[in-house]
Write a protein that holds these residues in place. Structure first.
Motif, PDB file in Angstrom:
ATOM      1  N   GLU A  44       0.809  -1.222   0.000  1.00 55.09           N
ATOM      2  CA  GLU A  44       0.000   0.000   0.000  1.00 55.09           C
ATOM      3  C   GLU A  44       0.844   1.274   0.000  1.00 55.09           C
ATOM      4  OE1 GLU A  44      -3.468   0.450  -0.190  1.00 55.09           O
ATOM      5  OE2 GLU A  44      -3.248  -1.601  -0.881  1.00 55.09           O
ATOM      6  N   LEU A  45       2.153   1.158  -0.161  1.00 50.32           N
ATOM      7  CA  LEU A  45       3.030   2.326  -0.157  1.00 50.32           C
ATOM      8  C   LEU A  45       3.445   2.688  -1.573  1.00 50.32           C
ATOM      9  CD1 LEU A  45       5.315   1.471   2.884  1.00 50.32           C
ATOM     10  CD2 LEU A  45       3.249   2.881   2.842  1.00 50.32           C
ATOM     11  N   LEU A  46       3.337   3.974  -1.884  1.00 49.80           N
ATOM     12  CA  LEU A  46       3.655   4.501  -3.201  1.00 49.80           C
ATOM     13  C   LEU A  46       4.893   5.383  -3.089  1.00 49.80           C
ATOM     14  CD1 LEU A  46       2.358   4.678  -6.101  1.00 49.80           C
ATOM     15  CD2 LEU A  46       1.345   6.811  -5.326  1.00 49.80           C
ATOM     16  N   ARG A  47       5.973   5.009  -3.771  1.00 51.53           N
ATOM     17  CA  ARG A  47       7.198   5.819  -3.773  1.00 51.53           C
ATOM     18  C   ARG A  47       7.130   6.802  -4.925  1.00 51.53           C
ATOM     19  NH1 ARG A  47      11.490   3.815  -5.340  1.00 51.53           N
ATOM     20  NH2 ARG A  47      10.712   1.895  -6.244  1.00 51.53           N
ATOM     21  N   ALA A  48       7.439   8.070  -4.641  1.00 55.51           N
ATOM     22  CA  ALA A  48       7.318   9.101  -5.661  1.00 55.51           C
ATOM     23  C   ALA A  48       8.221  10.279  -5.328  1.00 55.51           C
ATOM     24  CB  ALA A  48       5.863   9.583  -5.743  1.00 55.51           C
ATOM     25  N   THR A  49       8.351  11.173  -6.305  1.00 58.06           N
ATOM     26  CA  THR A  49       8.995  12.461  -6.084  1.00 58.06           C
ATOM     27  C   THR A  49       7.909  13.510  -6.093  1.00 58.06           C
ATOM     28  OG1 THR A  49      11.048  11.784  -7.158  1.00 58.06           O
ATOM     29  CG2 THR A  49      10.651  14.144  -7.004  1.00 58.06           C
ATOM     30  N   CYS A  50       7.869  14.342  -5.046  1.00 60.34           N
ATOM     31  CA  CYS A  50       6.938  15.470  -5.008  1.00 60.34           C
ATOM     32  C   CYS A  50       7.524  16.549  -5.906  1.00 60.34           C
ATOM     33  CB  CYS A  50       6.773  15.976  -3.585  1.00 60.34           C
ATOM     34  SG  CYS A  50       5.689  17.417  -3.474  1.00 60.34           S
ATOM     35  N   LEU A  51       6.806  16.971  -6.916  1.00 57.83           N
ATOM     36  CA  LEU A  51       7.331  17.942  -7.867  1.00 57.83           C
ATOM     37  C   LEU A  51       7.322  19.361  -7.310  1.00 57.83           C
ATOM     38  CD1 LEU A  51       5.906  16.460 -11.168  1.00 57.83           C
ATOM     39  CD2 LEU A  51       8.139  16.107 -10.126  1.00 57.83           C
ATOM     40  N   SER A  52       6.621  19.596  -6.219  1.00 54.55           N
ATOM     41  CA  SER A  52       6.648  20.918  -5.578  1.00 54.55           C
ATOM     42  C   SER A  52       7.939  21.131  -4.805  1.00 54.55           C
ATOM     43  CB  SER A  52       5.468  21.074  -4.621  1.00 54.55           C
ATOM     44  OG  SER A  52       4.261  21.005  -5.321  1.00 54.55           O
ATOM     45  N   THR A  53       8.357  20.101  -4.073  1.00 55.02           N
ATOM     46  CA  THR A  53       9.555  20.217  -3.239  1.00 55.02           C
ATOM     47  C   THR A  53      10.787  19.607  -3.882  1.00 55.02           C
ATOM     48  OG1 THR A  53       9.166  18.127  -2.098  1.00 55.02           O
ATOM     49  CG2 THR A  53       8.133  20.109  -1.152  1.00 55.02           C
ATOM     50  N   GLY A  54      10.578  18.726  -4.859  1.00 58.30           N
ATOM     51  CA  GLY A  54      11.683  18.030  -5.496  1.00 58.30           C
ATOM     52  C   GLY A  54      12.223  16.871  -4.679  1.00 58.30           C
ATOM     53  N   GLY A  55      11.579  16.609  -3.554  1.00 53.02           N
ATOM     54  CA  GLY A  55      12.063  15.571  -2.653  1.00 53.02           C
ATOM     55  C   GLY A  55      11.333  14.255  -2.802  1.00 53.02           C
ATOM     56  N   PRO A  56      12.014  13.173  -2.411  1.00 54.30           N
ATOM     57  CA  PRO A  56      11.358  11.866  -2.435  1.00 54.30           C
ATOM     58  C   PRO A  56      10.318  11.770  -1.327  1.00 54.30           C
ATOM     59  CG  PRO A  56      13.524  11.691  -1.441  1.00 54.30           C
ATOM     60  CD  PRO A  56      13.386  13.108  -1.927  1.00 54.30           C
ATOM     61  N   ARG A  57       9.244  11.057  -1.616  1.00 62.35           N
ATOM     62  CA  ARG A  57       8.167  10.877  -0.640  1.00 62.35           C
ATOM     63  C   ARG A  57       7.613   9.477  -0.748  1.00 62.35           C
ATOM     64  NH1 ARG A  57       5.027  15.155   1.435  1.00 62.35           N
ATOM     65  NH2 ARG A  57       4.159  13.374   2.531  1.00 62.35           N
ATOM     66  N   VAL A  58       6.990   9.033   0.327  1.00 64.70           N
ATOM     67  CA  VAL A  58       6.242   7.782   0.329  1.00 64.70           C
ATOM     68  C   VAL A  58       4.820   8.129   0.752  1.00 64.70           C
ATOM     69  CG1 VAL A  58       6.014   5.494   1.361  1.00 64.70           C
ATOM     70  CG2 VAL A  58       8.289   6.417   0.864  1.00 64.70           C
ATOM     71  N   PHE A  59       3.860   7.687  -0.033  1.00 66.60           N
ATOM     72  CA  PHE A  59       2.453   7.964   0.239  1.00 66.60           C
ATOM     73  C   PHE A  59       1.725   6.651   0.484  1.00 66.60           C
ATOM     74  CE2 PHE A  59       3.967  11.340  -2.538  1.00 66.60           C
ATOM     75  CZ  PHE A  59       3.533  12.471  -1.888  1.00 66.60           C
ATOM     76  N   ARG A  60       0.826   6.657   1.464  1.00 63.88           N
ATOM     77  CA  ARG A  60      -0.034   5.498   1.708  1.00 63.88           C
ATOM     78  C   ARG A  60      -1.184   5.559   0.704  1.00 63.88           C
ATOM     79  NH1 ARG A  60      -0.069   2.574   6.263  1.00 63.88           N
ATOM     80  NH2 ARG A  60      -2.310   2.367   6.029  1.00 63.88           N
ATOM     81  N   ALA A  61      -1.364   4.488  -0.052  1.00 66.07           N
ATOM     82  CA  ALA A  61      -2.400   4.462  -1.081  1.00 66.07           C
ATOM     83  C   ALA A  61      -3.784   4.717  -0.491  1.00 66.07           C
ATOM     84  CB  ALA A  61      -2.373   3.137  -1.831  1.00 66.07           C
ATOM     85  N   ASP A  62      -4.033   4.227   0.727  1.00 72.34           N
ATOM     86  CA  ASP A  62      -5.362   4.413   1.318  1.00 72.34           C
ATOM     87  C   ASP A  62      -5.585   5.838   1.822  1.00 72.34           C
ATOM     88  OD1 ASP A  62      -3.667   4.224   3.506  1.00 72.34           O
ATOM     89  OD2 ASP A  62      -4.868   2.729   4.558  1.00 72.34           O
ATOM     90  N   SER A  63      -4.553   6.681   1.779  1.00 78.61           N
ATOM     91  CA  SER A  63      -4.696   8.085   2.175  1.00 78.61           C
ATOM     92  C   SER A  63      -4.786   9.021   0.970  1.00 78.61           C
ATOM     93  CB  SER A  63      -3.523   8.513   3.062  1.00 78.61           C
ATOM     94  OG  SER A  63      -3.570   7.808   4.292  1.00 78.61           O
ATOM     95  N   ILE A  64      -4.696   8.451  -0.234  1.00 79.58           N
ATOM     96  CA  ILE A  64      -4.906   9.239  -1.456  1.00 79.58           C
ATOM     97  C   ILE A  64      -6.407   9.298  -1.681  1.00 79.58           C
ATOM     98  CG2 ILE A  64      -4.512   9.378  -3.933  1.00 79.58           C
ATOM     99  CD1 ILE A  64      -1.824   7.948  -3.453  1.00 79.58           C
ATOM    100  N   LEU A  65      -6.968  10.487  -1.524  1.00 77.87           N
ATOM    101  CA  LEU A  65      -8.423  10.657  -1.618  1.00 77.87           C
ATOM    102  C   LEU A  65      -8.893  10.704  -3.067  1.00 77.87           C
ATOM    103  CD1 LEU A  65      -8.797  13.346   1.178  1.00 77.87           C
ATOM    104  CD2 LEU A  65      -8.962  10.858   1.395  1.00 77.87           C
ATOM    105  N   ALA A  66      -8.050  11.240  -3.966  1.00 76.00           N
ATOM    106  CA  ALA A  66      -8.386  11.325  -5.388  1.00 76.00           C
ATOM    107  C   ALA A  66      -7.087  11.473  -6.165  1.00 76.00           C
ATOM    108  CB  ALA A  66      -9.297  12.521  -5.656  1.00 76.00           C
ATOM    109  N   TRP A  67      -7.106  11.028  -7.427  1.00 80.94           N
ATOM    110  CA  TRP A  67      -5.936  11.201  -8.277  1.00 80.94           C
ATOM    111  C   TRP A  67      -6.378  11.261  -9.730  1.00 80.94           C
ATOM    112  CZ3 TRP A  67      -4.420   7.907 -12.178  1.00 80.94           C
ATOM    113  CH2 TRP A  67      -5.034   6.674 -12.196  1.00 80.94           C
ATOM    114  N   ARG A  68      -5.503  11.855 -10.558  1.00 84.85           N
ATOM    115  CA  ARG A  68      -5.711  11.866 -11.999  1.00 84.85           C
ATOM    116  C   ARG A  68      -4.346  12.048 -12.662  1.00 84.85           C
ATOM    117  NH1 ARG A  68      -8.259  17.819 -13.337  1.00 84.85           N
ATOM    118  NH2 ARG A  68      -6.431  18.981 -12.693  1.00 84.85           N
ATOM    119  N   LEU A  69      -4.261  11.617 -13.892  1.00 81.90           N
ATOM    120  CA  LEU A  69      -3.035  11.846 -14.644  1.00 81.90           C
ATOM    121  C   LEU A  69      -2.883  13.350 -14.841  1.00 81.90           C
ATOM    122  CD1 LEU A  69      -3.180   9.080 -17.398  1.00 81.90           C
ATOM    123  CD2 LEU A  69      -1.625   9.197 -15.447  1.00 81.90           C
TER     124      LEU A  69
END
Length: 65
Positions: free
Chosen positions: A33-58
């Motif tokens: 349930e963990l999503l590894r990504a780069t936040c494009l606002s901060t440029g830093g690596p982040r890990v997001f819990r999939a169950d805490s993503i309320l909405a997404w789109r390409l």
């Protein structure tokens, strides 16, 4: 989630403190349930819990021309 690897997506995310944010991220991978990504606002690596993503789109990509 596999099809999102390498994609830039926009998410609405609720952190563990209950704060809701909107972010543009580039997805690098996932494990369970963990999503590894780069936040494009901060440029830093982040890990997001999939169950805490309320909405997404390409993300819409603009092309310079």
């Amino acid at each position: 989630m596999e099809k999102l690897i390498g994609q830039i997506i926009e998410i609405i995310y609720e952190d563990k403190a209950g704060k809701i944010t909107q972010r543009r991220i580039e997805v690098h991978g996932h494990k369970g349930e963990l999503l590894r990504a780069t936040c494009l606002s901060t440029g830093g690596p982040r890990v997001f819990r999939a169950d805490s993503i309320l909405a997404w789109r390409l993300a819409k990509v603009s092309h310079a021309g």
